[in-house]
Design an enzyme around this catalytic site. Sequence first.
Site, short mmCIF file in Angstrom:
data_model
loop_
_atom_site.label_atom_id
_atom_site.label_comp_id
_atom_site.label_asym_id
_atom_site.label_seq_id
_atom_site.Cartn_x
_atom_site.Cartn_y
_atom_site.Cartn_z
N LYS A 30 -13.22 46.35 -3.70
CA LYS A 30 -13.55 47.44 -2.75
C LYS A 30 -12.25 48.04 -2.20
O LYS A 30 -12.09 49.26 -2.18
CB LYS A 30 -14.36 46.89 -1.59
CG LYS A 30 -14.45 47.83 -0.38
CD LYS A 30 -15.23 47.27 0.77
CE LYS A 30 -14.45 46.48 1.75
NZ LYS A 30 -13.70 47.23 2.76
N ASN A 31 -11.32 47.18 -1.80
CA ASN A 31 -10.12 47.67 -1.11
C ASN A 31 -9.07 48.26 -2.03
O ASN A 31 -8.09 48.82 -1.56
CB ASN A 31 -9.54 46.57 -0.23
CG ASN A 31 -10.43 46.31 0.98
OD1 ASN A 31 -11.37 47.07 1.24
ND2 ASN A 31 -10.16 45.25 1.70
N ARG A 76 -14.01 53.98 8.09
CA ARG A 76 -12.67 54.27 8.59
C ARG A 76 -11.72 54.66 7.48
O ARG A 76 -10.80 55.43 7.66
CB ARG A 76 -12.08 53.05 9.30
CG ARG A 76 -12.86 52.44 10.37
CD ARG A 76 -12.09 51.29 10.89
NE ARG A 76 -10.67 51.51 10.77
CZ ARG A 76 -9.99 52.41 11.48
NH1 ARG A 76 -10.63 53.15 12.33
NH2 ARG A 76 -8.71 52.57 11.32
N CYS A 107 -13.62 49.86 15.47
CA CYS A 107 -14.74 49.17 14.84
C CYS A 107 -14.83 47.79 15.49
O CYS A 107 -14.05 47.46 16.38
CB CYS A 107 -14.56 49.08 13.34
SG CYS A 107 -13.33 47.90 12.86
N ARG A 166 -7.92 49.73 15.78
CA ARG A 166 -7.52 50.25 14.46
C ARG A 166 -7.01 51.70 14.53
O ARG A 166 -7.53 52.60 13.90
CB ARG A 166 -8.67 50.09 13.48
CG ARG A 166 -9.06 48.62 13.37
CD ARG A 166 -10.07 48.33 12.35
NE ARG A 166 -9.52 48.47 11.01
CZ ARG A 166 -10.28 48.30 9.92
NH1 ARG A 166 -11.55 48.04 10.05
NH2 ARG A 166 -9.75 48.44 8.72
N PRO A 167 -5.99 51.93 15.34
CA PRO A 167 -5.42 53.28 15.42
C PRO A 167 -4.75 53.68 14.10
O PRO A 167 -4.61 52.84 13.19
CB PRO A 167 -4.39 53.14 16.53
CG PRO A 167 -4.05 51.71 16.57
CD PRO A 167 -5.28 50.96 16.15
N VAL A 168 -4.35 54.95 14.02
CA VAL A 168 -3.69 55.43 12.79
C VAL A 168 -2.32 56.02 13.11
O VAL A 168 -1.81 56.88 12.38
CB VAL A 168 -4.57 56.45 12.04
CG1 VAL A 168 -5.78 55.79 11.42
CG2 VAL A 168 -4.98 57.60 12.97
N ASP A 169 -1.73 55.54 14.21
CA ASP A 169 -0.44 56.10 14.65
C ASP A 169 0.65 55.98 13.59
O ASP A 169 1.47 56.89 13.41
CB ASP A 169 0.02 55.42 15.95
CG ASP A 169 0.05 53.90 15.80
OD1 ASP A 169 -1.03 53.31 15.56
OD2 ASP A 169 1.14 53.31 15.85
N ASP A 192 -8.86 38.98 5.73
CA ASP A 192 -10.22 39.21 5.21
C ASP A 192 -10.88 37.94 4.71
O ASP A 192 -12.05 37.97 4.36
CB ASP A 192 -10.19 40.25 4.08
CG ASP A 192 -9.83 41.62 4.59
OD1 ASP A 192 -9.54 42.50 3.77
OD2 ASP A 192 -9.81 41.81 5.82
N ARG A 227 -21.50 46.58 2.50
CA ARG A 227 -20.31 47.43 2.38
C ARG A 227 -19.32 46.85 1.37
O ARG A 227 -18.55 47.58 0.76
CB ARG A 227 -19.58 47.53 3.72
CG ARG A 227 -20.40 48.11 4.83
CD ARG A 227 -19.57 48.36 6.04
NE ARG A 227 -18.48 49.30 5.71
CZ ARG A 227 -17.75 49.90 6.63
NH1 ARG A 227 -17.94 49.62 7.90
NH2 ARG A 227 -16.81 50.74 6.28
C1 EPZ Z 1 -7.09 47.34 5.26
O1 EPZ Z 1 -7.44 47.92 6.51
C2 EPZ Z 1 -8.38 46.77 4.68
N1 EPZ Z 1 -9.34 47.86 4.45
C3 EPZ Z 1 -8.97 45.74 5.63
O2 EPZ Z 1 -10.11 45.16 4.99
C4 EPZ Z 1 -7.92 44.63 5.84
O3 EPZ Z 1 -8.43 43.71 6.79
C5 EPZ Z 1 -6.62 45.25 6.36
O4 EPZ Z 1 -6.16 46.25 5.44
C6 EPZ Z 1 -5.51 44.21 6.52
O5 EPZ Z 1 -5.29 43.56 5.30
C7 EPZ Z 1 -9.25 48.58 3.31
O6 EPZ Z 1 -8.37 48.37 2.49
C8 EPZ Z 1 -10.28 49.65 3.12
P1 EPZ Z 1 -3.88 47.91 8.41
P2 EPZ Z 1 -6.34 48.84 7.29
O7 EPZ Z 1 -3.53 49.34 8.50
O8 EPZ Z 1 -5.64 49.68 6.31
C9 EPZ Z 1 -3.05 48.03 13.08
C10 EPZ Z 1 -12.29 44.34 4.83
O9 EPZ Z 1 -12.89 43.44 5.42
N2 EPZ Z 1 -2.63 49.43 12.83
O10 EPZ Z 1 -3.00 47.00 7.64
O11 EPZ Z 1 -7.03 49.50 8.42
C11 EPZ Z 1 -4.55 47.85 12.94
O12 EPZ Z 1 -5.19 48.16 14.15
C12 EPZ Z 1 -11.40 45.29 5.60
O13 EPZ Z 1 -12.36 44.55 3.59
C13 EPZ Z 1 -2.02 50.16 13.85
O14 EPZ Z 1 -1.87 49.67 14.96
O15 EPZ Z 1 -5.36 47.71 7.85
C14 EPZ Z 1 -4.67 46.39 12.59
O16 EPZ Z 1 -4.64 45.63 13.79
C15 EPZ Z 1 -11.39 45.00 7.10
N3 EPZ Z 1 -1.63 51.43 13.60
C16 EPZ Z 1 -3.41 46.11 11.78
O17 EPZ Z 1 -2.50 47.16 12.09
C17 EPZ Z 1 -1.79 52.03 12.38
O18 EPZ Z 1 -1.40 53.21 12.21
C18 EPZ Z 1 -3.63 46.08 10.28
O19 EPZ Z 1 -4.09 47.36 9.91
C19 EPZ Z 1 -2.40 51.28 11.35
C20 EPZ Z 1 -2.81 49.98 11.59
#
Ligand code: EPZ
Length: 420
Positions: A22-23, A91, A115, A120-123, A305, A397
């Site tokens: 999926k990811n 997301r 969620c 999960r911000p996107v900063d 995960d 999902r």
């Molecule tokens: C991906 O999410 C995966 N989703 C998640 O899998 C997985 O848990 C995560 O990576 C970590 O491995 C997909 O690939 C679709 P991150 P993502 O950006 O990209 C913070 C599942 O169960 N952050 O590495 O959202 C964020 O809040 C899902 O399959 C910021 O603060 O993960 C989190 O605490 C759940 N600012 C941490 O970083 C940002 O701009 C990790 O987020 C981006 C992220």
Amino acid sequence: MDSFLIEGGVPLKGTIAVSGSKNAALPIIMAAIAVDDDVTFTNVPDLRDIKTTIKLLNILGREAALSGDTVLVRNGELGIEAPYDLVKTMRASVLCLGPLLARKGEAKVSLPGGCAIGARPVDQHLSALEKMGAKFELDHGYIHGVCPEGLKGAHIRFDFPTVGGTENILMAACLAQGETILENVAREPEIVDLANFLNACGARIEGQGTTVIRVQGVERLHGCSYAIMADRIEAGTFLVAAGVTGGELLLKNCPIDDMSAVVDKLRSAGMVIEETPEGVLARCGEQGLRGVDVNTRPHPGFPTDMQAQFMVLMCCAEGSSLMQENIFENRFMHVQELVRMGADIHVSGSSAMIRGGRKLTGAPVMSSDLRAGAALVLAGLAAEGETKVQRIYHVDRGYERLAEKLSAVGAKIRRVKEED
Ligand code: EPZ
């Protein structure tokens, strides 16, 4: 809303085929936006989130459809807006931001809400794209980005290795003018799969899987046919299923080379995990299961995960274990549900102390997110008596035909429709 009804206590025995990831599939199918051509994907899992991604591509003007395990994305005139009603259900829709800016010089993407597992911000996504020349406004809940002169290569260092941030910038950098150097990037296998897909379309990416990625921008990406990698988290979930039921499972298409941290911990906990010519064989060792401590970390560390699923194994093990969730701020939603099944778990901040050696008993429980739901299914398989896992739309999902796959190896599990 559907539920799973599970009669626990049956040792699972047989063979399960692991589906496509999926990811990996979500960012890779989204990357078709950056490709000025038809693209074909195979080994795509039939999941809710895949259907949502396909719906988004159609909204953006790229005709796409899933047939069996194949997704064909037709070329077409691109729109620029990802609507709230769709983004709020997934997301990962924010991953269209980078490729849209790269191809159209503009993008309007609804700001993804938080969620269950965190804000999960996107900063990190936005600050990196700003370094490449994009300008953003937050406008009525939408991120509106423009870069009229096109994106320019930049030297970007993430504050921490964000998976989505790395994916968004990777897709943007492929079509940017000049070289982009990305440091402190995510090293997940799904990032490598995305980079390999983009390179198959003519991109020039090096260093994927390491902490520094270099991208030379190109004019255009051409089409190709690409097979999605196997799902290491689904595979890990089934390895745990063998452990908690005291059975023996053979996993086909198991990407064990991408699962070292999980396999090491499973072996430390007393499981026997063997690579055979037919696939990966998993069962409990003669000594039974014992508690081991786990810290979730970015890849190649233990994946967040797999935290919820591994916690169920620890509930079934002798002795205590301490699990630290270092990636998300609220990813222990499964704990209270496991406690209702008789587990002895105490949460303090980002740590959970599990005292094993107690038999889990079946109960009605509620899924709160994808992996928590998967963990409750595992607990139901291990528990004595009947478990009803509710709100399994979360599980749908990320797990393709989960009840069918588990039933085929002896599990007593069936989907029941609930009046909404
Ligand atoms: C991906 O999410 C995966 N989703 C998640 O899998 C997985 O848990 C995560 O990576 C970590 O491995 C997909 O690939 C679709 P991150 P993502 O950006 O990209 C913070 C599942 O169960 N952050 O590495 O959202 C964020 O809040 C899902 O399959 C910021 O603060 O993960 C989190 O605490 C759940 N600012 C941490 O970083 C940002 O701009 C990790 O987020 C981006 C992220």
